[in-house]
Design an enzyme around this catalytic site. Structure first.
Site, PDB file in Angstrom:
ATOM      1  N   GLU A   1     -26.762 -43.930   6.218  1.00 32.84           N
ATOM      2  CA  GLU A   1     -26.619 -43.512   7.329  1.00 32.84           C
ATOM      3  C   GLU A   1     -26.232 -42.084   7.506  1.00 32.84           C
ATOM      4  OE1 GLU A   1     -24.189 -46.609   9.679  1.00 32.84           O
ATOM      5  OE2 GLU A   1     -23.128 -44.990  10.778  1.00 32.84           O
TER       6      GLU A   1
ATOM      7  N   ASP B   1     -24.985 -39.731  10.864  1.00 35.46           N
ATOM      8  CA  ASP B   1     -24.400 -39.910  12.116  1.00 35.46           C
ATOM      9  C   ASP B   1     -24.071 -38.590  12.773  1.00 35.46           C
ATOM     10  OD1 ASP B   1     -24.009 -42.692  11.953  1.00 35.46           O
ATOM     11  OD2 ASP B   1     -22.081 -42.291  10.844  1.00 35.46           O
TER      12      ASP B   1
ATOM     13  N   GLU C   1     -21.613 -38.364  16.283  1.00 36.39           N
ATOM     14  CA  GLU C   1     -20.936 -39.279  17.111  1.00 36.39           C
ATOM     15  C   GLU C   1     -19.819 -38.401  17.813  1.00 36.39           C
ATOM     16  OE1 GLU C   1     -19.997 -43.106  14.306  1.00 36.39           O
ATOM     17  OE2 GLU C   1     -19.224 -41.163  13.358  1.00 36.39           O
TER      18      GLU C   1
END
Length: 297
Positions: free
Chosen positions: A115, A117, A119
């Protein structure tokens, strides 16, 4: 997506307060202008919470309330590329709420996934948003969460206008950009510390009250619902999982082989010095045998 360490605040780097914020120097190269935008329906589909998703011309609105959040996913998986979206966040009390734009293969490799990210960690009245970047490699959901978080304040208010956030992922590096300003470069130092399996592009808004805002001190307060995020100007360009092997990775600089220019590096360091508030490699309470890329050579 990981929760923060309980002692995180003790290790934060001092950043410029919002009242004293200044805009970064120009990076002199603007990769977002090199890649064509697409409509949401051209490259994405709803993943969950369809009743909390609205499409108006080219802009997608998703929201979280007491009943549900919402998320979307690219139609195709990619093995490298440039992935961006212009995003506008909600003002006011948004503690506990995560608005995200990221790459993942969690559905293809549950419990053993990769993953990358971007955010936005919700906040309380009068405090700025935190932008968290993170990289996971093979196994962020197997009970041993190994995050590689770097957190930033922004030099603007992300609730006032749309701003463009992007991830450039190639076989040799990951670069995070905000309005074409590189804020972080994560180079491949070994096969064990770099994601190489195909990933899809995702966006979502959800309740992460247990960790999102000041280590979970402030929770989502549904008196302020719905919590809304808007996305537009979608970009997803690169080599899909089905592209021929001759498909070459794209670049975030004028150099087709990748990397950043001297000016881009300088601007990135400028941003990190003034706006980075947490760097996992500087967190000496962590076990860096799990993050060997942090070791000094």
């Amino acid at each position: 997506m990981a929760y923060a360490h309980p002692l995180l605040l003790l290790l934060m780097v001092v950043a410029v307060p919002p009242s004293a914020a200044s805009w970064p120097p120009s990076p002199a190269y603007f990769p977002s202008t090199k890649f064509r935008s697409m409509r949401f329906t051209q490259g994405f589909r709803n993943l969950w919470g369809p009743q909390h998703q609205s499409l108006d011309q080219h802009a997608l609105t998703i929201w979280l309330d007491r009943t549900s959040g919402s998320g979307f996913k690219s139609v195709r998986p990619f093995r490298s590329g440039y992935f961006g979206a212009s995003i506008k966040l909600q003002a006011g009390y948004t503690a506990g709420v995560i608005t995200a734009f990221y790459l993942s293969n969690s559905e293809a490799h549950p419990g053993y996934h990769d993953e990358v990210d971007i955010e936005f960690l919700g906040t309380t009245f009068g405090k700025p948003y935190v932008l968290q970047t993170n990289v996971y490699i093979r196994g962020s959901g197997d009970g041993r969460i190994i995050g590689r978080e770097m957190k930033f304040h922004l030099w603007f208010d992300p609730t006032e206008h749309f701003h463009h956030y992007a991830i450039l992922w190639t076989p040799t590096e990951i670069i995070f950009l905000v309005d074409d300003v590189p804020i972080r470069r994560y180079p491949r130092k070994s096969a064990a510390t770099f994601p190489m399996r195909p990933m899809w592009v995702y966006g979502s808004i959800w309740d992460a009250s247990s960790w999102a805002t000041e280590d979970g001190k402030y929770k989502a307060d549904y008196r302020y619902q719905p919590f809304v995020a808007q996305y537009t100007n979608f970009k997803a360009t690169g080599c899909t999982a089905y592209s021929p092997l001759r498909c070459g990775p794209v670049s975030a600089s004028p150099n087709p082989s990748g990397g950043l220019t001297r000016q881009q590096y300088w601007v990135m360091r400028w941003v990190q010095k003034r706006y980075m508030i947490y760097n996992y490699c500087k967190d000496y309470r962590r076990d860096h045998s799990l993050t060997p890329e942090c070791w000094r050579r």
